[in-house]
Design an enzyme around this catalytic site. Structure first.
Site, short mmCIF file in Angstrom:
data_model
loop_
_atom_site.label_atom_id
_atom_site.label_comp_id
_atom_site.label_asym_id
_atom_site.label_seq_id
_atom_site.Cartn_x
_atom_site.Cartn_y
_atom_site.Cartn_z
N ASP A 66 51.72 17.28 17.88
CA ASP A 66 51.03 15.99 17.96
C ASP A 66 50.98 15.36 16.57
O ASP A 66 49.94 15.28 15.94
CB ASP A 66 49.62 16.21 18.51
N ASP A 93 46.53 7.46 26.39
CA ASP A 93 46.46 7.62 24.94
C ASP A 93 47.67 6.95 24.31
O ASP A 93 48.81 7.39 24.51
CB ASP A 93 46.43 9.11 24.63
N ASP A 95 47.97 6.55 20.99
CA ASP A 95 48.02 6.96 19.57
C ASP A 95 47.70 5.77 18.66
O ASP A 95 46.73 5.07 18.87
CB ASP A 95 49.36 7.60 19.25
#
Length: 302
Positions: A66, A93, A95
């Protein structure tokens, strides 16, 4: 058969409205992370009101860390498959947005297009890390505000949720993290994701200062204690996220089975650890598809 969430301009049946409705039925909303469509189907059968797709989970399922190595296309493909098979609102998500404001705008449009309920953006620098790892670096607050503005301006539905995640607690402390969150709300964010909180007082402080729904990330083996739903409700948290709980369990089960096969030359000792064929068929609605196929082509289902 389960299918995609409806789109539209933001009515009661729209994905973002359905996510908010799920929050209204459960305090906090228990939000399970699903790494594939089958896991999403299981979560739906277990009665969860909404789903979550973790960027870290997408990366890990691809065999990658990640560390901002996945792309919008990677996350979008998984989200699309999940939404095609599970009729629940999905929070995705995103990011740091996969690049510049143009990339963020594209992400918002694409997640709207496939029927996601919303996305969250975080305020780490582009070279992001897992939120529970050391040495995270933050983008300037104004840069994060630009990310939020790009997403809000580009969403195709008014109901689409743009959630702002702040990682500032670890490096700047609670007061500055809350100040960031307030700036993100002014930029147009709908909800706040308070990452790597270490106390219930952190959630109380964010809720009191921000006055919007607050997400608590109760991931295992990180900085945040595994608070109970009752504790989090008392602290004002509105969403209780389990981003990788099922994924971690799936991985451990795979290790156990593969180790036994290698050790024993067969799987007899671990068959009891497995989902049965009938259980799999039940989740997939396999026999319904099979019956339809036989009806169409003149076969007799046995």
């Amino acid at each position: 058969m389960m299918g995609k969430n409806g789109g539209g301009s933001g009515g009661a049946g729209a994905p973002g409205a359905r996510f908010r409705a799920a929050m209204g039925r459960e305090k906090p909303l228990l939000l399970p992370g699903v790494v594939n469509a089958h896991c999403a189907q299981i979560a739906a059968r277990e009665g969860f009101g909404a789903l979550y797709l973790s960027g870290g989970g997408v990366a890990a399922a691809m065999g990658l860390p990640d560390l901002a190595v996945t792309t919008l296309h990677d996350v979008l493909a998984d989200a699309d498959r999940i939404l095609a098979r599970a009729d629940l609102p999905l929070l995705v998500d995103a990011d740091t947005g996969f690049g510049s404001w143009l990339n963020i705008a594209r992400a918002a449009r694409e997640f709207c297009r496939i029927g996601a309920a919303g996305m969250h953006l975080e305020d780490q620098s582009g070279a992001k890390r897992c939120g529970h790892r050391p040495n995270k670096t933050l983008a300037p607050a104004e840069e994060m505000c630009d990310r939020i503005r790009a997403a809000v301006d580009s969403r195709l539905r008014d109901d689409f949720i743009v959630m702002a995640r702040t990682d500032a607690l670890a490096s700047e402390g609670r007061e500055k993290a809350i100040a960031r969150a307030q700036q993100y709300l002014e930029a147009g964010a709908d909800m706040i994701f308070c990452e790597a909180a270490e106390s219930l007082d952190d959630y109380r402080a964010f809720k009191d200062a921000c006055g919007v729904p607050i997400l608590a990330n109760i991931t295992e083996f990180g900085k945040t204690p595994m608070f109970s739903a009752e504790e989090l409700a008392g602290a004002g948290a509105d969403i209780m996220l389990f981003p990788l709980s099922a994924f971690r369990a799936m991985n451990r089960a795979a290790e156990t089975v593969l180790r036994a096969i290698k050790r024993d030359g067969g799987q007899r000792a671990v068959v009891g650890e497995m989902q049965t064929r009938e259980e799999l068929y039940d989740v997939l609605q396999y026999r319904g598809f099979e019956k339809k196929m036989d009806e169409l082509f003149g076969k007799e289902t046995v």
